[in-house]
Design an enzyme around this catalytic site. Sequence first.
Site, short mmCIF file in Angstrom:
data_model
loop_
_atom_site.label_atom_id
_atom_site.label_comp_id
_atom_site.label_asym_id
_atom_site.label_seq_id
_atom_site.Cartn_x
_atom_site.Cartn_y
_atom_site.Cartn_z
N ARG A 65 0.83 -1.21 0.00
CA ARG A 65 0.00 0.00 0.00
C ARG A 65 0.86 1.26 0.00
NH1 ARG A 65 -4.99 0.07 0.12
NH2 ARG A 65 -5.33 -1.83 1.33
N ARG A 91 0.46 -5.85 -9.95
CA ARG A 91 1.08 -5.24 -8.77
C ARG A 91 1.69 -6.25 -7.80
NH1 ARG A 91 -3.75 -3.13 -4.69
NH2 ARG A 91 -4.98 -5.04 -4.69
N HIS A 161 -2.26 3.63 -9.83
CA HIS A 161 -3.04 3.85 -8.59
C HIS A 161 -2.20 4.71 -7.62
CE1 HIS A 161 -5.39 2.80 -5.02
NE2 HIS A 161 -6.13 1.93 -5.68
N ASP A 206 -14.79 7.43 -3.30
CA ASP A 206 -14.33 6.39 -4.23
C ASP A 206 -15.10 6.60 -5.53
OD1 ASP A 206 -13.30 4.16 -5.43
OD2 ASP A 206 -13.89 2.74 -3.87
N GLU A 264 -5.92 8.22 -9.48
CA GLU A 264 -5.52 7.06 -10.28
C GLU A 264 -5.91 7.30 -11.74
OE1 GLU A 264 -7.48 3.80 -8.20
OE2 GLU A 264 -7.41 5.04 -6.41
O1 TA6 Z 1 -9.07 2.76 -6.42
C1 TA6 Z 1 -10.05 2.68 -5.50
C2 TA6 Z 1 -10.14 1.28 -5.00
O2 TA6 Z 1 -10.57 0.42 -6.01
C3 TA6 Z 1 -11.07 1.30 -3.79
O3 TA6 Z 1 -12.32 0.77 -4.07
C4 TA6 Z 1 -10.27 0.64 -2.71
O4 TA6 Z 1 -10.61 -0.64 -2.46
C5 TA6 Z 1 -8.85 0.85 -3.19
O5 TA6 Z 1 -8.87 0.82 -4.58
C6 TA6 Z 1 -7.74 0.02 -2.60
O6 TA6 Z 1 -7.77 -1.28 -3.04
P1 TA6 Z 1 -6.75 -2.34 -2.43
O7 TA6 Z 1 -7.04 -3.63 -3.11
O8 TA6 Z 1 -5.37 -1.83 -2.75
O9 TA6 Z 1 -7.00 -2.35 -0.94
#
Ligand code: TA6
Length: 291
Positions: A65, A91, A161, A206, A264
């Site tokens: 993250r 990723r 992202h 979101d 993103e």
């Molecule tokens: O980009 C937004 C998103 O799709 C959210 O819905 C949220 O879940 C985020 O990405 C993070 O996703 P992750 O799988 O990295 O926890």
Amino acid sequence: MVTDVAVTWQRSVRNGLDVVELETPASTCSVALHGAQVLSFAPRGEREWLWISPKARWNVGSALRGGVPICFPWFGPHPTERGFPAHGFARTRVWRLAGVDEVAGERLRAVFELGADAQTTPLFPHPFTARTTVIAGDDLQLSFEVENPGSDPFACEIALHTYFAVSDIAAISVEGLGGCGYVDKVAGGARRRQDDGPLHIVGEVDRVYDSAGPLTLVDPGVPRSLRLEIAGGASTVVWNPGPEKARALPDLEPDGFRRFVCIESGNVGDGRIVLPPGGRHLLSARIRGGA
Ligand code: TA6
């Protein structure tokens, strides 16, 4: 700030992951081979542009993250397969470092490649070649290119992202989305239109906007403005989990949501791409700093 530091690069290991460290007179930048994920970028003498969670998981196969994870070949949950990994597999795979070289303007370019193999085929039954290019200098340029070497078309989604570091989520604004249509995932996918003027983040946000910018992230707390210019994109996702969702994320500190905003860029939802046999798509982002 331009210093007398030479253009230089090296490989290193950070928390167990192989990393390429790029040093130029204007900036420092690091990129993990895991995910071809940019981990950090900072102009010399300035604060870091990207955010990484202090509780991020630094394991091969886990989503890390922070920085710039690449979502491919789907975005969010897989459209039909509940058990498939969120945001695809790009990723969480280790990419091949194809090379690092110096380009005009005392910049360094690092190129990473990923192709179909026995692990990707059960998840995405298509041959593909993906290439991520990172160019660090007085700005940060990132591109993701995908080719279809097969004999059938395929559809895919792509997103850079990006986790931008912010002084306080309550203080920042995002300019450039006024009047744009978006899908509000917090409201169960309702279609809405953004009010005119800058976007302020309040609580969980979101949204998938039908726009690829350009955008400006304004952070009066640094103070700093980051300009985001995109080519080859159709969508912009703006995400922050807000305080309640943040508590449910094990790799985020309870207050961590205050320190980042995800903006993103890419081709998601209605903006997804279809690549015919021999087709190629290039998504590029350029992030520039300003006062
Ligand atoms: O980009 C937004 C998103 O799709 C959210 O819905 C949220 O879940 C985020 O990405 C993070 O996703 P992750 O799988 O990295 O926890």
